[in-house]
Every structure is written in structure tokens, then in C-alpha cells.
Design a protein around this motif. Structure first.
Motif, short mmCIF file in Angstrom:
data_model
loop_
_atom_site.label_atom_id
_atom_site.label_comp_id
_atom_site.label_asym_id
_atom_site.label_seq_id
_atom_site.Cartn_x
_atom_site.Cartn_y
_atom_site.Cartn_z
N MET A 45 33.64 19.37 -11.27
CA MET A 45 34.92 19.19 -10.58
C MET A 45 36.06 19.48 -11.56
N ASN A 46 35.91 18.97 -12.78
CA ASN A 46 36.95 19.22 -13.78
C ASN A 46 37.02 20.69 -14.14
N ALA A 47 35.84 21.30 -14.29
CA ALA A 47 35.81 22.72 -14.64
C ALA A 47 36.55 23.52 -13.57
N HIS A 48 36.30 23.15 -12.32
CA HIS A 48 36.95 23.89 -11.23
C HIS A 48 38.44 23.56 -11.15
N ASP A 49 38.80 22.31 -11.38
CA ASP A 49 40.23 21.96 -11.42
C ASP A 49 40.94 22.82 -12.47
N SER A 50 40.26 23.00 -13.61
CA SER A 50 40.88 23.82 -14.67
C SER A 50 41.07 25.26 -14.21
N GLU A 51 40.12 25.75 -13.45
CA GLU A 51 40.27 27.12 -12.93
C GLU A 51 41.53 27.19 -12.05
N LYS A 52 41.74 26.12 -11.26
CA LYS A 52 42.90 26.13 -10.37
C LYS A 52 44.20 25.96 -11.15
N VAL A 53 44.17 25.07 -12.16
CA VAL A 53 45.36 24.88 -13.00
C VAL A 53 45.70 26.21 -13.68
N ILE A 182 35.57 18.40 -0.77
CA ILE A 182 36.01 17.01 -0.62
C ILE A 182 36.40 16.49 -2.00
N GLU A 183 37.53 15.83 -2.05
CA GLU A 183 38.00 15.27 -3.33
C GLU A 183 37.95 13.75 -3.25
N GLY A 184 37.93 13.10 -4.42
CA GLY A 184 37.98 11.65 -4.48
C GLY A 184 36.68 11.00 -4.06
N CYS A 185 36.68 9.67 -4.01
CA CYS A 185 35.46 8.96 -3.63
C CYS A 185 35.82 7.62 -3.01
N ASP A 186 35.19 7.33 -1.85
CA ASP A 186 35.41 6.04 -1.18
C ASP A 186 34.29 5.05 -1.42
N LYS A 187 33.26 5.47 -2.17
CA LYS A 187 32.21 4.50 -2.52
C LYS A 187 32.82 3.62 -3.61
N ALA A 217 33.60 35.97 -1.18
CA ALA A 217 32.63 37.03 -0.91
C ALA A 217 33.31 38.39 -1.06
N ASP A 218 34.54 38.51 -0.54
CA ASP A 218 35.27 39.78 -0.67
C ASP A 218 35.53 40.12 -2.13
N ALA A 219 35.72 39.07 -2.95
CA ALA A 219 35.98 39.32 -4.38
C ALA A 219 34.68 39.61 -5.13
N GLY A 220 33.56 39.58 -4.44
CA GLY A 220 32.31 40.00 -5.07
C GLY A 220 31.37 38.87 -5.47
N TYR A 221 31.77 37.62 -5.20
CA TYR A 221 30.85 36.52 -5.53
C TYR A 221 29.74 36.46 -4.49
N SER A 222 28.53 36.24 -4.98
CA SER A 222 27.44 36.09 -4.01
C SER A 222 26.90 34.67 -4.00
N GLU A 223 27.30 33.86 -5.00
CA GLU A 223 26.83 32.48 -5.03
C GLU A 223 28.02 31.52 -5.01
N ILE A 224 27.97 30.57 -4.11
CA ILE A 224 29.05 29.59 -4.01
C ILE A 224 28.47 28.20 -4.21
N GLN A 225 29.17 27.41 -5.01
CA GLN A 225 28.75 26.02 -5.17
C GLN A 225 29.82 25.11 -4.57
N LEU A 226 29.45 24.41 -3.51
CA LEU A 226 30.39 23.49 -2.87
C LEU A 226 30.44 22.21 -3.69
N LEU A 227 31.65 21.74 -3.94
CA LEU A 227 31.82 20.59 -4.83
C LEU A 227 32.43 19.39 -4.15
N GLY A 228 32.01 18.23 -4.60
CA GLY A 228 32.61 16.96 -4.21
C GLY A 228 31.90 15.87 -4.97
N GLN A 229 32.60 14.78 -5.26
CA GLN A 229 31.92 13.65 -5.94
C GLN A 229 30.80 13.14 -5.07
#
Ligand code: 5AD
Ligand code: SF4
Length: 467
Positions: A45-53, A182-187, A217-229
Motif C-alpha cells: 500500500m505504501n509502495a503504491h501510495d508513493s507511486e501516486k505521490v 479499499i483504503e483504511g481498516c475497520d477491524k 491494460a491500455d498502457a500495456g500492463y497485463s498483471e494487476i494487483q488489487l490492494l487493500g488492508q
């Protein structure tokens, strides 16, 4: 201390936002004085946040550089899941005292920022930006304030409704794209700082998830990892009301997407429909990361995990009953307050019963704002280390046997690494196993190839390309 006997290399390691193979920054847009250095600690999640930052900054004319010295803006995206990780940030910041009073802007992002807040300014007065992940959508305004001369700015919202969606996201892995659903956690696991640092659960509308999947997919990625805590606690806020399993199937149907992964699943919300989806849709990877944390029902209750050992093992049985073999990995905490030898024995016997393909094992570390923080009967560090070694040793033998049983089989591998030695490649199977293999072909990065396994170790499979 933490230790891994695993098939996943990229979770919970210190990831840097700039890695080989990253897309080049749009230099032509960059203003020469606007440079940033970004270093990331912690989970995916942090790695991906950094990509967005990084995406936000690139969009504002900044250019990413490789060294602190070359950067105007120096950012640390931090992790506070265990005490050691949090301490590391303070020692890193200590090294930047020399930049106090200079033009350089030093900023702390992520979970330590959220947790420590103003304390960071007190302990390291040369820091000028402190921003927790729930406030990233305000990052452009915070940066505006810094650029217009504000000495210190802070974003520490917790209960924001917003998820952090950006116009541009700089993707660091050229083959696998992360996509937060999904972000955050309610547990409220009693040991865990995440509900505090990342705020309450917020799911993204399914249409927005699918739109991003199509863009990837249009940008050429063939593998997607869905993230959430707790990725499988996904609750579509739109009128479509897609369940998590329905969303998986919809993402897998996006033309061009060959693999869909998801992490991390919470056992309580892990239903049969997810297994059925994996069973019927080949694009859904045959791997589930389903952390158990402890094999003792008594400890699980103290941890507020909301399931018993037996209920967890029923989920495992459900996964094992699938037509497709599904690889399962887990997280384990040893040395939770009051953990007895019998509890440790229960965890070891759960490892035997669950037959994981990988385990991340951690020594319990008391965290601020958690209910376990002041629990009595703390386990001495040395004893935690002994228990960690027991868990790792047992799991290593399980993985050795499981991997050896795969010798002779052929896997489809997405090649994501080469070696300096010619003809040596590595990649991952759909089940997220690492395969190191030989091939006479000169260039394989990003290709899907068939690899036959001829030997195995606890952490990887060795093979050769089938041509
Ligand atoms: N101490 C040790 N390990 C922890 N984890 C979360 N909080 C703590 C803590 N306080 C581990 C859990 C979780 C993983 C991401 O980190 O196993 O699944
Ligand atoms: Fe932490 Fe528990 Fe939420 Fe996972 S489910 S992020 S361990 S509180």
C-alpha cells in the motif's frame, strides 16, 4: 525482528520509489529547480501510495532524482507497523540535521507521519511537511503552501471520505500494476496501528476501479494487483453494489489483463464466492494471502481477530476443495502478551494443518494507540526470538516438502528479472511462486513463458524454459 519464509518478495520490504525499469519522468515538463527524492518503507500500500505521490509531483513539473543531495524536496513514505520500522525513520531524519536552514524541503509521509504528527517537528525541526496517507488528496495544496514560503505544513486528517485518486500515477514495476480498491481498516485487531494510521475503511466505486484497470491494460500492463488492508472487505459504494468476488471477475474480464491478484484478505470476510471466482476465471491468480496471526483460539480472541482456529481452518479447507490448486500464504505474530508455550504449539500445529506456501513471521511489537499496548505478561524479546525461529524452522520444512512435490511440473511464468549471467531469468507463477530458470532466448523481460521445474528449495523453484 521479523522473518520471512515466503514466496513473496515485495511485501513489507523497504521499497524505493525508483527502480530499474521505471517509466522515465516527463523531463520536458520539469522545471530545473523542482526536483524530488522519494524513499518508501513498508507494505505494498505504501509502495503504491508513493507511486501516486510521485505522479502528483510529476504532474506539477517536478522531476524525480536519485539522491537526496540533488533534490529540492526530500520525502520519506514511512511505516509504523512495528517499532523498529518507526525508529528507523527518526535515525534517517537525524542525518538530515545538516540541511536545516537550507532550501531543501524535508517531508515525512505515511503511517509514522500520521502517528507522530507534530512530534516529528519537535524532534526534527528541519522537517517542513508531515502528511498522513488519509490526507494525500490534499498533497497538492500542501505543496502549494510550501512553495509559497510556508515554513511548516501538516495534513493529518483521519476520517476523510476521500480515497486518493490521482490524474497521473508513476508506476514503478513495469509488469505488475497496483490498484487500490479499499483504503483504511475497520477491524480493530488489538496489536495493529493501521486503523489509526490509515483511518476507517473507504471503498472505491467499482466503475472507477474498472476504468483504472482499462487504463492500465491500455498502457500495456497485463498483471494487476488489487490492494487493500482488508481487500476482501470491499463494499462497492455505487448503485452497482458489486461484491468483492464480482469485482474480481469484472477486472479479470478487462481485455489485455492476463493476471489479477489481490492482497490482503481478512479471514472473516473470505467467502466461498471468492474461491468459486478463482476456480472459474483463469485470469484470477491461484494465490490467496490469508493471515492467521496465531494458531491459538485464546490468543486470537485477545488479538480481536473475530475468528477461532477452527473457523480459520474451515476457510483453508474451502480453499483446498477448489478444483484448481490455490496457493495460500499467511502472516504470523509470535510473542503476543500472555502467549504460552501451548499457544506456540498451537501455532506450529496450525502451520502443519494449513500447509502454507509462504509465511511472514513477526515478533510482536507494542504500538501506540492500540489496545494491546498495555496488556500484561509481555514476552521477553529473547523468548520472542526463540519462538520466531521455531515458526520459521517448521515452515521452512513445510515449504521444502511442498516445493519438492512440484518438481516435474510446468508453470506459466511472467518474467520480471534477469541475471548478470546470460541465459538466467526469474519470474513468478500465477500462484506467486518464484521461479529461477534458464532459457536460450536473448530477451524475456515482461514475457509469459512456460517453465518446467527440475529442482526446488524452500523459497524458490529452479527450472528451464519449455520451448
Ligand atoms: N507487531 C508485530 N507484527 C505486527 N503486524 C501488525 N501489527 C504488528 C505488531 N504490532 C503484522 C501482522 C500483519 C502484518 C502486516 O504485520 O502479521 O498481518
Ligand atoms: Fe491491522 Fe487487523 Fe486491520 Fe489487518 S485487519 S490492518 S491486522 S487492524
Amino acid at each position: 525482528m521479523s522473518a520471512r519464509v515466503d514466496v513473496q518478495l515485495d511485501a513489507l520490504t523497504g521499497l524505493r520509489a525508483s527502480q530499474p525499469g521505471a517509466q522515465p519522468a516527463p523531463c520536458e515538463l520539469a522545471d530545473a529547480g523542482k526536483t524530488f527524492y522519494l524513499e518508501t518503507f513498508g507494505c505494498q500500500m505504501n509502495a503504491h501510495d508513493s507511486e501516486k505521490v510521485a505522479g502528483v509531483l510529476l504532474g506539477r513539473g517536478y522531476r524525480q532524482v536519485e539522491t537526496v543531495d540533488a533534490a529540492k524536496l526530500v520525502l520519506y513514505n514511512t511505516c509504523s507497523i512495528r517499532e523498529k520500522a518507526a525508529q528507523k525513520i527518526y535515525s534517517r531524519l537525524g542525518a538530515y540535521r545538516k540541511y536545516a536552514g537550507e532550501e531543501k524541503i524535508i517531508g515525512v509521509l505515511g503511517c509514522v507521519a500520521q502517528q507522530e504528527g507534530e512530534e516529528i517537528f519537535e524532534r526534527s525541526p528541519w522537517v517542513r511537511l508531515v502528511c498522513g496517507s488519509a490526507s494525500y488528496s490534499k498533497l497538492p495544496e500542501l505543496i502549494d503552501e510550501l512553495e509559497s514560503g510556508n515554513r511548516r505544513v501538516m495534513g493529518l486528517d483521519k476520517d476523510t471520505d476521500a480515497t486518493f485518486e490521482t490524474e497521473i500515477t508513476r508506476r514503478d514495476n513495469p509488469f505488475r500494476a497496483y490498484l487500490t480498491i479499499i483504503e483504511g481498516c475497520d477491524k480493530a485487531c488489538s496489536y495493529c496501528v493501521v486503523p489509526f494510521t490509515r483511518g476507517p475503511e473507504r471503498s472505491r466505486a467499482s466503475a472507477s476501479v474498472l476504468q483504472e484497470a482499462r487504463r492500465l491494460a491500455d498502457a500495456g500492463y497485463s498483471e494487476i494487483q488489487l490492494l487493500g488492508q482488508t481487500v476482501n472487505s470491499y463494499a462497492d459504494p455505487s448503485a452497482k453494489r458489486l461484491s468483492f468476488a464480482e469485482l474480481l471477475v469484472a477486472v479479470a474480464a478487462v481485455p489485455g489483463i492476463r493476471r489479477v491478484r489481490f492482497t490482503t484478505s481478512h479471514p472473516r470476510d473470505f467467502g466461498r464466492d471468492i474461491v468459486e471466482a478463482i476456480d472459474t476465471v483463469p485470469q484470477l491468480c491461484d494465490h490467496v494471502h490469508l493471515p492467521v496471526q496465531s494458531g491459538s483460539t485464546r490468543v486470537l480472541r485477545e488479538m480481536l481477530r473475530t475468528y477461532t482456529r477452527e473457523q480459520y481452518l474451515e476457510k483453508i479447507a474451502m480453499i483446498r476443495a477448489a478444483r484448481r490448486p490455490i496457493s495460500v500464504t499467511s502472516d504470523i505474530i509470535v510473542g503476543f502478551p500472555g502467549e504460552t508455550d501451548e499457544d506456540v504449539h498451537d501455532t506450529l500445529s496450525l502451520l502443519d494443518a494449513a500447509q502454507y506456501d509462504g509465511v511472514f513471521a513477526f515478533q510482536y511489537s507494542p504500538r501506540p494507540n492500540t489496545t494491546a499496548q498495555h496488556m500484561p505478561d509481555a514476552i521477553p524479546e529473547e523468548e520472542k526470538g526463540r519462538r520466531l525461529a521455531l515458526v520459521m524452522d517448521r515452515q521452512r520444512e513445510i515449504q521444502r516438502a511442498r516445493n519438492e512435490a512440484l518438481v516435474g511440473q510446468t508453470f506459466e511464468v511472467l518474467v520480471d528479472g534477469g541475471s548478470r549471467r546470460p541465459g538466467q531469468w526469474s519470474g513468478r507463477s500465477s500462484s506467486n511462486r518464484i521461479l529461477n530458470f534458464t532459457s536460450p532466448q536473448p530477451e524475456l523481460l515482461g514475457e509469459y513463458v512456460q517453465v518446467r521445474v527440475f529442482s526446488a528449495s524452500p523459497n524458490c523453484l529452479i527450472g528451464e524454459q519449455v520451448i
